[in-house]
Design a protein around this motif. Structure first.
Motif, PDB file in Angstrom:
ATOM      1  N   LYS A   1       0.818  -1.215   0.000  1.00 50.32           N
ATOM      2  CA  LYS A   1       0.000   0.000   0.000  1.00 50.32           C
ATOM      3  C   LYS A   1       0.853   1.268   0.000  1.00 50.32           C
ATOM      4  CE  LYS A   1      -3.709  -2.140   2.685  1.00 50.32           C
ATOM      5  NZ  LYS A   1      -4.335  -2.184   4.024  1.00 50.32           N
ATOM      6  N   GLY A   2       2.169   1.108   0.078  1.00 47.96           N
ATOM      7  CA  GLY A   2       3.054   2.265   0.119  1.00 47.96           C
ATOM      8  C   GLY A   2       3.103   2.939   1.473  1.00 47.96           C
ATOM      9  N   GLU A   3       2.676   2.229   2.502  1.00 43.44           N
ATOM     10  CA  GLU A   3       2.672   2.778   3.857  1.00 43.44           C
ATOM     11  C   GLU A   3       4.007   2.495   4.547  1.00 43.44           C
ATOM     12  OE1 GLU A   3      -2.098   1.834   4.510  1.00 43.44           O
ATOM     13  OE2 GLU A   3      -0.612   0.671   5.609  1.00 43.44           O
ATOM     14  N   ALA A   4       4.287   3.269   5.566  1.00 41.65           N
ATOM     15  CA  ALA A   4       5.508   3.065   6.349  1.00 41.65           C
ATOM     16  C   ALA A   4       5.375   1.812   7.210  1.00 41.65           C
ATOM     17  CB  ALA A   4       5.762   4.273   7.241  1.00 41.65           C
ATOM     18  N   LEU A   5       6.485   1.161   7.453  1.00 44.49           N
ATOM     19  CA  LEU A   5       6.496   0.028   8.369  1.00 44.49           C
ATOM     20  C   LEU A   5       6.398   0.553   9.802  1.00 44.49           C
ATOM     21  CD1 LEU A   5       9.246  -2.181   6.676  1.00 44.49           C
ATOM     22  CD2 LEU A   5       6.773  -2.527   6.658  1.00 44.49           C
ATOM     23  N   PRO A   6       5.986  -0.284  10.745  1.00 41.07           N
ATOM     24  CA  PRO A   6       5.783   0.196  12.117  1.00 41.07           C
ATOM     25  C   PRO A   6       7.070   0.515  12.882  1.00 41.07           C
ATOM     26  CG  PRO A   6       5.284  -2.142  11.956  1.00 41.07           C
ATOM     27  CD  PRO A   6       5.536  -1.656  10.561  1.00 41.07           C
ATOM     28  N   PHE A   7       8.216   0.199  12.313  1.00 41.80           N
ATOM     29  CA  PHE A   7       9.500   0.576  12.905  1.00 41.80           C
ATOM     30  C   PHE A   7      10.502   0.719  11.772  1.00 41.80           C
ATOM     31  CE2 PHE A   7       9.650  -3.994  12.680  1.00 41.80           C
ATOM     32  CZ  PHE A   7      10.973  -4.334  12.430  1.00 41.80           C
ATOM     33  N   SER A   8      11.562   1.453  12.022  1.00 43.79           N
ATOM     34  CA  SER A   8      12.588   1.626  11.004  1.00 43.79           C
ATOM     35  C   SER A   8      13.367   0.320  10.891  1.00 43.79           C
ATOM     36  CB  SER A   8      13.539   2.766  11.376  1.00 43.79           C
ATOM     37  OG  SER A   8      14.602   2.807  10.442  1.00 43.79           O
ATOM     38  N   ILE A   9      13.232  -0.339   9.769  1.00 46.53           N
ATOM     39  CA  ILE A   9      13.823  -1.661   9.571  1.00 46.53           C
ATOM     40  C   ILE A   9      15.288  -1.584   9.147  1.00 46.53           C
ATOM     41  CG2 ILE A   9      13.233  -2.013   7.150  1.00 46.53           C
ATOM     42  CD1 ILE A   9      12.135  -4.790   8.126  1.00 46.53           C
ATOM     43  N   ASN A  10      15.735  -0.401   8.774  1.00 43.41           N
ATOM     44  CA  ASN A  10      17.093  -0.221   8.262  1.00 43.41           C
ATOM     45  C   ASN A  10      18.143  -0.638   9.293  1.00 43.41           C
ATOM     46  OD1 ASN A  10      18.761   0.523   6.118  1.00 43.41           O
ATOM     47  ND2 ASN A  10      19.129   2.524   7.025  1.00 43.41           N
ATOM     48  N   HIS A  11      18.997  -1.565   8.929  1.00 43.97           N
ATOM     49  CA  HIS A  11      20.092  -2.095   9.764  1.00 43.97           C
ATOM     50  C   HIS A  11      19.612  -2.879  10.977  1.00 43.97           C
ATOM     51  CE1 HIS A  11      23.250  -0.228   7.441  1.00 43.97           C
ATOM     52  NE2 HIS A  11      22.525   0.866   7.407  1.00 43.97           N
ATOM     53  N   GLN A  12      18.376  -3.326  10.978  1.00 39.81           N
ATOM     54  CA  GLN A  12      17.827  -4.039  12.128  1.00 39.81           C
ATOM     55  C   GLN A  12      17.853  -5.558  11.940  1.00 39.81           C
ATOM     56  OE1 GLN A  12      17.302  -2.458  14.858  1.00 39.81           O
ATOM     57  NE2 GLN A  12      17.471  -0.423  13.941  1.00 39.81           N
ATOM     58  N   PHE A  13      17.597  -6.263  13.056  1.00 39.02           N
ATOM     59  CA  PHE A  13      17.468  -7.710  13.080  1.00 39.02           C
ATOM     60  C   PHE A  13      16.060  -8.057  13.533  1.00 39.02           C
ATOM     61  CE2 PHE A  13      21.882  -7.727  12.563  1.00 39.02           C
ATOM     62  CZ  PHE A  13      22.413  -9.011  12.549  1.00 39.02           C
ATOM     63  N   ILE A  14      15.476  -9.070  12.905  1.00 38.03           N
ATOM     64  CA  ILE A  14      14.171  -9.594  13.312  1.00 38.03           C
ATOM     65  C   ILE A  14      14.379 -11.007  13.838  1.00 38.03           C
ATOM     66  CG2 ILE A  14      11.927 -10.416  12.518  1.00 38.03           C
ATOM     67  CD1 ILE A  14      11.778  -8.092  10.614  1.00 38.03           C
ATOM     68  N   TYR A  15      13.791 -11.265  14.999  1.00 37.64           N
ATOM     69  CA  TYR A  15      13.810 -12.598  15.610  1.00 37.64           C
ATOM     70  C   TYR A  15      12.443 -13.215  15.397  1.00 37.64           C
ATOM     71  CZ  TYR A  15      14.358 -16.082  19.396  1.00 37.64           C
ATOM     72  OH  TYR A  15      14.437 -17.238  20.141  1.00 37.64           O
ATOM     73  N   TYR A  16      12.410 -14.383  14.777  1.00 42.48           N
ATOM     74  CA  TYR A  16      11.159 -15.097  14.516  1.00 42.48           C
ATOM     75  C   TYR A  16      10.750 -15.839  15.791  1.00 42.48           C
ATOM     76  CZ  TYR A  16      12.686 -14.422   9.642  1.00 42.48           C
ATOM     77  OH  TYR A  16      13.113 -13.900   8.447  1.00 42.48           O
ATOM     78  N   VAL A  17       9.961 -15.176  16.610  1.00 42.82           N
ATOM     79  CA  VAL A  17       9.560 -15.720  17.904  1.00 42.82           C
ATOM     80  C   VAL A  17       8.193 -15.182  18.280  1.00 42.82           C
ATOM     81  CG1 VAL A  17      10.710 -13.861  19.184  1.00 42.82           C
ATOM     82  CG2 VAL A  17      10.291 -16.030  20.326  1.00 42.82           C
ATOM     83  N   GLY A  18       7.446 -15.970  19.008  1.00 43.22           N
ATOM     84  CA  GLY A  18       6.201 -15.540  19.623  1.00 43.22           C
ATOM     85  C   GLY A  18       6.346 -15.789  21.109  1.00 43.22           C
ATOM     86  N   PRO A  19       6.824 -14.804  21.865  1.00 40.25           N
ATOM     87  CA  PRO A  19       7.122 -15.047  23.282  1.00 40.25           C
ATOM     88  C   PRO A  19       5.880 -15.430  24.083  1.00 40.25           C
ATOM     89  CG  PRO A  19       7.286 -12.706  22.763  1.00 40.25           C
ATOM     90  CD  PRO A  19       7.047 -13.422  21.473  1.00 40.25           C
ATOM     91  N   THR A  20       6.092 -16.253  25.090  1.00 37.02           N
ATOM     92  CA  THR A  20       4.994 -16.624  25.976  1.00 37.02           C
ATOM     93  C   THR A  20       4.910 -15.615  27.120  1.00 37.02           C
ATOM     94  OG1 THR A  20       6.390 -18.072  27.342  1.00 37.02           O
ATOM     95  CG2 THR A  20       5.310 -19.090  25.440  1.00 37.02           C
TER      96      THR A  20
END
Length: 183
Positions: free
Chosen positions: A47-66
Motif C-alpha cells: 500500500k506504500g505505507e511506512a512500516l511500524p519501525f525503522s527496519i534499516n540495519h535491524q534484526f528480526i527474531y522469529y519468535v512468539g514469546p509466551t
C-alpha cells in the motif's frame, strides 16, 4: 573458539566479516515478528505505507514469546521455523533489514537476497526458549498488539546466543554441514 560478541544494530563491515558456522552473542535491540506480523508488514509495503519501525540495519527474531512468569520480563522465547517467512523476507531485505534469527532452512530466493543485500541469517537453538529468555533485558510491544504473542516487540538483549547460518557471501552452514558429515 569463543563466540564473537556483537552489538546490534551492527555496522556494515562487522556484518560482512561474519562467516557461516561462527557462534555469536548479540547485545542490543532486536525486533520480533512471525507470520501474522510479516503479512501485515507486507500489506503495508504493497500500500506504500511506512512500516511500524525503522527496519534499516535491524534484526528480526522469529519468535512468539509466551507470557512472563512472576518476576520475569518475558516467558519462553524460542525460535520458530524461518521458512514460513520466506515469501516476505526479500522485500524486507530490500528495505534495509540486515539480519534474521530463527531456525531451519531458507529458500534460494532468500539466500540470493541475503547476498544481494549484504545481510545474514542466524539460528537460535530450538527447544532453548527458557534459556534464551534470560538474555532478554526488556520487552515492549511496538505494533500489532492485537496479535498477542505474534505482535511486533522491541527487545533489548544481552549475550543472546546464535550461530551464523547464511553469511553475506551466501555460504550456508547447513549445506557445509551436509558436506562434512556425508563426506
Amino acid at each position: 573458539m569463543e563466540p564473537k560478541k556483537l552489538t546490534i544494530p551492527m555496522d556494515h563491515q562487522a556484518l560482512t566479516l561474519l562467516r557461516a558456522g561462527e557462534r555469536v552473542l548479540l547485545s542490543g535491540t532486536i525486533y520480533t515478528a512471525r507470520d501474522a506480523a510479516h503479512k501485515r508488514m507486507s500489506e503495508s509495503i504493497e500500500k506504500g505505507e511506512a512500516l511500524p519501525f525503522s527496519i534499516n540495519h535491524q534484526f528480526i527474531y522469529y519468535v512468539g514469546p509466551t507470557p512472563p512468569g512472576p518476576g520475569r520480563i518475558i516467558g519462553s522465547a524460542g525460535p520458530t521455523t524461518s521458512g514460513r517467512m520466506d515469501k516476505y523476507t526479500p522485500s524486507l531485505l530490500e528495505r534495509g533489514l540486515k539480519g534474521m534469527i530463527g531456525k531451519g532452512y531458507r529458500n534460494q530466493e532468500v539466500k540470493d537476497s541475503i547476498v544481494k543485500n549484504q545481510a545474514v541469517y542466524l539460528a537460535a537453538i530450538g527447544g532453548t526458549g527458557a534459556l534464551i529468555s534470560r538474555t532478554i533485558q526488556s520487552m515492549e510491544v511496538i505494533a500489532y498488539e492485537d496479535l498477542g504473542p505474534e505482535a511486533i516487540y522491541k527487545l533489548t538483549v544481552k549475550d543472546f546466543p546464535a550461530t551464523v547460518i547464511i553469511d553475506s557471501t551466501g555460504e550456508d552452514w547447513y549445506e557445509i554441514g551436509k558436506t562434512i558429515f556425508n563426506g
